[in-house]
Design an enzyme around this catalytic site. Structure first.
Site, PDB file in Angstrom:
ATOM      1  N   ASP A 105      -0.055  -8.475  -6.803  1.00 25.13           N
ATOM      2  CA  ASP A 105       0.887  -8.601  -7.922  1.00 25.13           C
ATOM      3  C   ASP A 105       0.530  -9.654  -8.958  1.00 25.13           C
ATOM      4  O   ASP A 105       1.147  -9.720 -10.020  1.00 25.13           O
ATOM      5  CB  ASP A 105       2.301  -8.880  -7.389  1.00 25.13           C
ATOM      6  CG  ASP A 105       2.333 -10.013  -6.378  1.00 25.13           C
ATOM      7  OD1 ASP A 105       1.698 -11.062  -6.632  1.00 25.13           O
ATOM      8  OD2 ASP A 105       3.005  -9.851  -5.333  1.00 25.13           O
ATOM      9  N   HIS A 120      -7.207  -7.884  -1.469  1.00 27.24           N
ATOM     10  CA  HIS A 120      -6.829  -6.472  -1.559  1.00 27.24           C
ATOM     11  C   HIS A 120      -6.843  -5.953  -2.989  1.00 27.24           C
ATOM     12  O   HIS A 120      -6.263  -4.913  -3.290  1.00 27.24           O
ATOM     13  CB  HIS A 120      -5.444  -6.250  -0.935  1.00 27.24           C
ATOM     14  CG  HIS A 120      -5.454  -6.343   0.555  1.00 27.24           C
ATOM     15  ND1 HIS A 120      -4.301  -6.393   1.310  1.00 27.24           N
ATOM     16  CD2 HIS A 120      -6.471  -6.378   1.455  1.00 27.24           C
ATOM     17  CE1 HIS A 120      -4.615  -6.482   2.594  1.00 27.24           C
ATOM     18  NE2 HIS A 120      -5.926  -6.475   2.698  1.00 27.24           N
ATOM     19  N   CYS A 152      -9.469   7.574 -18.689  1.00 25.80           N
ATOM     20  CA  CYS A 152     -10.461   6.606 -19.132  1.00 25.80           C
ATOM     21  C   CYS A 152     -10.690   6.765 -20.639  1.00 25.80           C
ATOM     22  O   CYS A 152     -10.955   7.877 -21.106  1.00 25.80           O
ATOM     23  CB  CYS A 152     -11.776   6.826 -18.377  1.00 25.80           C
ATOM     24  SG  CYS A 152     -13.147   5.819 -18.963  1.00 25.80           S
ATOM     25  N   CYS A 155     -14.602   8.111 -21.001  1.00 25.93           N
ATOM     26  CA  CYS A 155     -15.105   9.432 -20.585  1.00 25.93           C
ATOM     27  C   CYS A 155     -14.003  10.443 -20.260  1.00 25.93           C
ATOM     28  O   CYS A 155     -14.290  11.613 -20.045  1.00 25.93           O
ATOM     29  CB  CYS A 155     -16.026   9.280 -19.378  1.00 25.93           C
ATOM     30  SG  CYS A 155     -15.171   8.874 -17.827  1.00 25.93           S
ATOM     31  N   GLY A 192       4.324 -15.687   4.821  1.00 35.61           N
ATOM     32  CA  GLY A 192       4.820 -14.352   4.513  1.00 35.61           C
ATOM     33  C   GLY A 192       3.894 -13.229   4.907  1.00 35.61           C
ATOM     34  O   GLY A 192       3.870 -12.182   4.254  1.00 35.61           O
ATOM     35  N   SER A 194       2.625 -10.818   8.297  1.00 33.39           N
ATOM     36  CA  SER A 194       2.807 -10.449   9.701  1.00 33.39           C
ATOM     37  C   SER A 194       1.499 -10.488  10.476  1.00 33.39           C
ATOM     38  O   SER A 194       1.489 -10.307  11.690  1.00 33.39           O
ATOM     39  CB  SER A 194       3.425  -9.051   9.800  1.00 33.39           C
ATOM     40  OG  SER A 194       2.591  -8.103   9.152  1.00 33.39           O
ATOM     41  N   ASN A 218       6.960 -17.539   8.242  1.00 33.82           N
ATOM     42  CA  ASN A 218       7.139 -16.093   8.149  1.00 33.82           C
ATOM     43  C   ASN A 218       8.455 -15.701   8.802  1.00 33.82           C
ATOM     44  O   ASN A 218       8.863 -16.305   9.797  1.00 33.82           O
ATOM     45  CB  ASN A 218       5.986 -15.373   8.859  1.00 33.82           C
ATOM     46  CG  ASN A 218       6.029 -13.871   8.657  1.00 33.82           C
ATOM     47  OD1 ASN A 218       5.965 -13.393   7.534  1.00 33.82           O
ATOM     48  ND2 ASN A 218       6.153 -13.113   9.740  1.00 33.82           N
ATOM     49  N   ALA A 236       9.930 -18.142   2.389  1.00 36.28           N
ATOM     50  CA  ALA A 236       8.817 -18.911   1.838  1.00 36.28           C
ATOM     51  C   ALA A 236       9.280 -19.894   0.772  1.00 36.28           C
ATOM     52  O   ALA A 236       8.836 -21.045   0.743  1.00 36.28           O
ATOM     53  CB  ALA A 236       7.776 -17.955   1.253  1.00 36.28           C
TER      54      ALA A 236
END
Length: 252
Positions: A105, A120, A152, A155, A192, A194, A218, A236
């Site tokens: 995010d 990620h 895109c 292309c 935060g 697991s 957590n 948190a």
């Protein structure tokens, strides 16, 4: 959350340097971003095999983009919460060396954290699988107003979000740096997460095996609680803000 737990965590942060932080979805739920694996999380409503695998994207990219378009609306409205702000402040004071995050995010950067490793990927951009053109989030959002999937600009192929889907490898540079940070950490502070998704879930073991210490903030248990010196089952934001207060006034 008890004051004694906060004092114990603050002491570890102060004494066990460098401190590296590993964050998961639990820090961003306090900004209104749903998590994935809880009973009310995203995968309770959407089958990840239909919306979050690279094979699903190749099979039906428009369907996958319908899923991401809904997430964009939430992510565009989300703001960093006290947990993100506390980590940025701890970095500014020299207590945190880097943040490794499983989140896509971008809220750590927006809160002011400077050294962030996104293992990620990120929702902030999308790339063309054919020609590798990269498009920023605002352009992607604009394209989604006119079409079910963004094309895109170079292309015409359908862009792919720059997030790691199931069936894809993590970015090599990011995961390699995350492992190196974990091995060198005097303290790995998990916030935060697991700790269920590998290879990132293996980072606590890297730290402990190298002689570092582990602390976990957590809601709920994790498979690595037995290795942690401090475990705080609380939000948190409130926990990290309390740690900042416990560590006192920033140096001039």
């Amino acid at each position: 959350m008890e004051q004694g737990e906060v004092r114990a965590l603050a002491a570890l942060v102060r004494e066990c340097q460098p401190c590296v932080v590993l964050t998961g979805a639990g820090i961003s739920t306090e900004s209104g971003i749903p998590d994935f694996r809880s009973p009310t999380g995203i995968w309770a409503e959407y089958d990840p095999m239909e919306y979050a695998t690279i094979d699903a994207f190749r099979r039906d990219p428009v369907k996958v983009w319908e899923f991401y378009a809904l997430r964009f609306e939430v992510l565009m409205r989300a703001e960093p919460n006290p947990g993100h702000l506390a980590l940025a402040e701890l970095e500014r004071r020299g207590h945190v060396a880097a943040v490794v995050t499983q989140n896509i995010d971008g809220l750590h950067e927006r809160a002011g954290s400077r050294d962030v490793v996104e293992v990620h990927g990120s929702i902030r951009s999308a790339s063309c699988p054919d020609c590798a053109e990269r498009v920023q989030l605002d352009e992607v959002v604009a394209a989604l107003r006119d079409a079910p999937a963004p094309a895109c600009p170079r292309c015409g192929a359908i862009l792919k979000p720059d997030v790691v889907m199931f069936g894809e490898l993590l970015p090599a540079g990011a995961i390699d740096r995350a492992v190196e940070l974990a091995k060198r950490a005097g303290l790995l502070l998990v916030v935060g997460s697991s700790l269920e998704v590998y290879p990132v879930a293996g980072l606590p073991q890297e730290t402990v095996s190298a002689g570092g210490r582990l602390a976990i903030v957590n809601r709920g248990r994790t498979p690595f609680d037995r290795l942690a010196e401090v475990i705080i089952d609380a939000g948190a934001g409130e926990t990290l803000a309390a740690v900042v207060d416990e560590l006192g006034v920033a140096p001039a």
